[in-house]
Design an enzyme around this catalytic site. Structure first.
Site, PDB file in Angstrom:
ATOM      1  CE1 TYR A  64      -5.480   1.786  -3.017  1.00 17.74           C
ATOM      2  CE2 TYR A  64      -6.494   3.896  -2.400  1.00 17.74           C
ATOM      3  CZ  TYR A  64      -5.533   3.055  -3.005  1.00 17.74           C
ATOM      4  OH  TYR A  64      -4.200   3.676  -3.438  1.00 17.74           O
ATOM      5  CG  HIS A 129      -4.838   2.676  -8.964  1.00 20.73           C
ATOM      6  ND1 HIS A 129      -5.699   2.105  -7.915  1.00 20.73           N
ATOM      7  CD2 HIS A 129      -3.517   2.481  -7.984  1.00 20.73           C
ATOM      8  CE1 HIS A 129      -5.072   1.869  -6.931  1.00 20.73           C
ATOM      9  NE2 HIS A 129      -3.754   2.054  -6.873  1.00 20.73           N
TER      10      HIS A 129
HETATM   11  P1  NAD Z   1       1.139   4.067   4.893  1.00 24.59           P
HETATM   12  O1  NAD Z   1       2.839   4.158   4.859  1.00 24.59           O
HETATM   13  O2  NAD Z   1       0.760   5.427   4.805  1.00 24.59           O
HETATM   14  O3  NAD Z   1       1.036   3.295   6.070  1.00 24.59           O
HETATM   15  C1  NAD Z   1      -0.487   3.200   6.419  1.00 24.59           C
HETATM   16  C2  NAD Z   1      -0.502   2.143   7.700  1.00 24.59           C
HETATM   17  O4  NAD Z   1       0.114   2.638   8.903  1.00 24.59           O
HETATM   18  C3  NAD Z   1      -1.892   1.802   8.139  1.00 24.59           C
HETATM   19  O5  NAD Z   1      -1.866   0.523   8.767  1.00 24.59           O
HETATM   20  C4  NAD Z   1      -2.286   2.785   9.070  1.00 24.59           C
HETATM   21  O6  NAD Z   1      -3.298   2.509  10.249  1.00 24.59           O
HETATM   22  C5  NAD Z   1      -0.597   3.049   9.896  1.00 24.59           C
HETATM   23  N1  NAD Z   1      -0.778   4.181  10.436  1.00 24.59           N
HETATM   24  C6  NAD Z   1      -0.787   5.483  10.009  1.00 24.59           C
HETATM   25  N2  NAD Z   1      -0.648   6.455  11.088  1.00 24.59           N
HETATM   26  C7  NAD Z   1       0.083   5.846  11.729  1.00 24.59           C
HETATM   27  C8  NAD Z   1       0.724   6.381  13.322  1.00 24.59           C
HETATM   28  N3  NAD Z   1       0.780   7.667  13.506  1.00 24.59           N
HETATM   29  N4  NAD Z   1       1.368   5.343  14.092  1.00 24.59           N
HETATM   30  C9  NAD Z   1       1.115   4.076  13.600  1.00 24.59           C
HETATM   31  N5  NAD Z   1       0.499   3.478  12.410  1.00 24.59           N
HETATM   32  C10 NAD Z   1       0.081   4.230  11.898  1.00 24.59           C
HETATM   33  O7  NAD Z   1       0.744   3.393   3.585  1.00 24.59           O
HETATM   34  P2  NAD Z   1      -0.499   3.612   2.859  1.00 24.59           P
HETATM   35  O8  NAD Z   1      -1.900   3.559   3.501  1.00 24.59           O
HETATM   36  O9  NAD Z   1      -0.476   2.240   1.725  1.00 24.59           O
HETATM   37  O10 NAD Z   1      -0.376   4.732   1.631  1.00 24.59           O
HETATM   38  C11 NAD Z   1      -1.096   5.984   2.235  1.00 24.59           C
HETATM   39  C12 NAD Z   1      -2.093   6.346   1.057  1.00 24.59           C
HETATM   40  O11 NAD Z   1      -1.426   6.605  -0.189  1.00 24.59           O
HETATM   41  C13 NAD Z   1      -3.041   5.113   0.899  1.00 24.59           C
HETATM   42  O12 NAD Z   1      -3.989   5.148   1.825  1.00 24.59           O
HETATM   43  C14 NAD Z   1      -3.529   5.484  -0.746  1.00 24.59           C
HETATM   44  O13 NAD Z   1      -4.467   6.433  -0.457  1.00 24.59           O
HETATM   45  C15 NAD Z   1      -2.147   6.056  -1.323  1.00 24.59           C
HETATM   46  N6  NAD Z   1      -1.414   5.120  -1.900  1.00 24.59           N
HETATM   47  C16 NAD Z   1      -1.612   4.855  -3.227  1.00 24.59           C
HETATM   48  C17 NAD Z   1      -0.792   4.204  -3.981  1.00 24.59           C
HETATM   49  C18 NAD Z   1      -1.120   3.884  -5.674  1.00 24.59           C
HETATM   50  O14 NAD Z   1      -1.728   4.761  -6.359  1.00 24.59           O
HETATM   51  N7  NAD Z   1      -0.624   2.945  -6.185  1.00 24.59           N
HETATM   52  C19 NAD Z   1      -0.050   3.175  -3.265  1.00 24.59           C
HETATM   53  C20 NAD Z   1       0.186   3.386  -1.917  1.00 24.59           C
HETATM   54  C21 NAD Z   1      -0.543   4.172  -1.355  1.00 24.59           C
END
Ligand code: NAD
Length: 324
Positions: A64, A129
């Site tokens: 990231y 990952h």
């Molecule tokens: P998410 O679905 O959590 O969406 C994040 C987006 O939504 C960001 O733009 C954030 O600013 C926004 N957001 C958060 N809360 C909000 C709210 N209340 N209102 C409006 N917008 C809001 O997607 P993500 O960040 O990709 O996934 C969460 C976490 O999961 C990642 O940060 C990561 O740590 C993990 N993840 C891991 C993998 C993997 O291992 N392959 C893949 C995806 C995500």
């Protein structure tokens, strides 16, 4: 009306690990500027607020922001000035800004680099990952055995695997000895537009594997601002989510809150990992959980969203290399 800190955030057990994770987890990919720039002071304030409201689980990766997320998370956790056992940290290995490498040599070096950036002596969970981009047989025969050595060395407490296609999890779990893989992190498969992870939950439970479900907002699809440029969804899926968000707004509701609540409803999932980059988002997402626990779900609006999303329900996108 319930406020963000009126009742404690629910803690849920993570499989057989003995860990108890807050039902809302902090996804730190936004701290790597993945969804737009975040200053260090905003990052510190956001993580501080998350911890203050009961979030104890923080997830990052060297991928990231090309290691930026790990560095910033390290700074923010240190700034909390609380004992190490009061928060749970997960990071990953095998995926880097310049590509994938799940070799024993690379993942063994990777944890030392991550610990230095995170300013920690150990991480609670180290996850391979996005394993669909590597050879799953290498994950089984080389990567997981290397991670077991890191466990013995005390650098990690538990082992996880992450990725998008759900079949990768059964492939690996069917081939490793019991209790070697402790945790699975699935993303974009337990939300209002796609809930296919549900079918896998009984299998994961039978194996004693803890379940983390990430991206309840479908990486921005289920927000009023919409997804980032790089989002891999089809134009149809993007349009349907946009229509659902507009419908909620018209009714004075917020799509993100409803999406969080939908994902939080299933208690076989230990934590819903949501990416956050501001105090406001932390407040809103914790409030969504607290309100769900105190008032319950908004059944009517959820069913209206379901109708709008029906034509694209469970639609996903390709990820990884074809396994032989
Ligand atoms: P998410 O679905 O959590 O969406 C994040 C987006 O939504 C960001 O733009 C954030 O600013 C926004 N957001 C958060 N809360 C909000 C709210 N209340 N209102 C409006 N917008 C809001 O997607 P993500 O960040 O990709 O996934 C969460 C976490 O999961 C990642 O940060 C990561 O740590 C993990 N993840 C891991 C993998 C993997 O291992 N392959 C893949 C995806 C995500």
């Amino acid at each position: 009306m319930a406020t963000a800190n009126s009742i404690p955030l629910e803690l849920r057990p993570l499989g057989n690990t003995g860990l108890k994770l807050s039902c809302v987890g902090f996804g730190a990919s936004p701290l790597g500027n993945v969804f737009g720039p975040v200053s260090e002071s905003d990052a510190i304030a956001t993580v501080r607020q998350a911890f203050r409201l009961g979030i104890n689980f923080f997830d990052t990766s060297p991928y990231y922001g090309g290691t930026l997320s790990e560095k910033v998370l390290g700074i923010t956790l240190k700034a909390l000035e609380v004992p190490r056992n009061e928060y749970i940290v997960a990071t990953k290995c095998g995926r880097y800004i310049d590509g994938f490498d799940f070799s024993a040599e690379r993942v063994t070096r990777s944890i030392d680099e991550s610990l230095e950036r995170l300013q920690l002596d150990y991480v609670d969970i180290l996850q391979c990952h996005d394993i669909e981009f590597g050879s799953l047989d290498q994950i089984v025969n080389e990567t997981i055995p290397a991670l077991l050595k890191l466990k013995e060395a005390g650098k990690i407490r538990f082992i996880g695997i992450t990725g998008l296609p759900l079949e990768i999890f059964t492939y690996v779990l069917d081939r490793v000895p019991p209790r070697t893989v402790d945790v699975v992190l699935s993303y974009c498969h337990y939300g209002v537009n796609d809930s296919t992870l549900e079918n896998l939950l009984p299998y994961l439970k039978s194996k004693g594997v803890g379940v983390i479900s990430a991206s309840p907002l479908a990486m921005g699809l289920l927000t009023e601002n919409g997804p980032p440029e790089w989002h891999p969804a089809s134009p149809e899926l993007k349009a349907a989510c946009k229509a659902a968000a507009a419908h909620c707004k018209e009714k004075g509701r917020n799509i993100s809150k409803l999406a969080m609540q939908y994902s939080l409803l299933n208690k076989d999932i230990s934590t819903i990992l949501v990416g956050m980059n501001s105090i406001q988002q932390v407040n809103e997402n914790v409030a969504a959980a607290v309100e769900l626990a105190t008032i319950g779900k908004d059944e009517k609006t959820l069913s209206e969203i379901d109708d709008i999303l029906k034509p694209v329900k469970n639609e996903t996108w390709p990820s990884g290399i074809q396994q032989s």
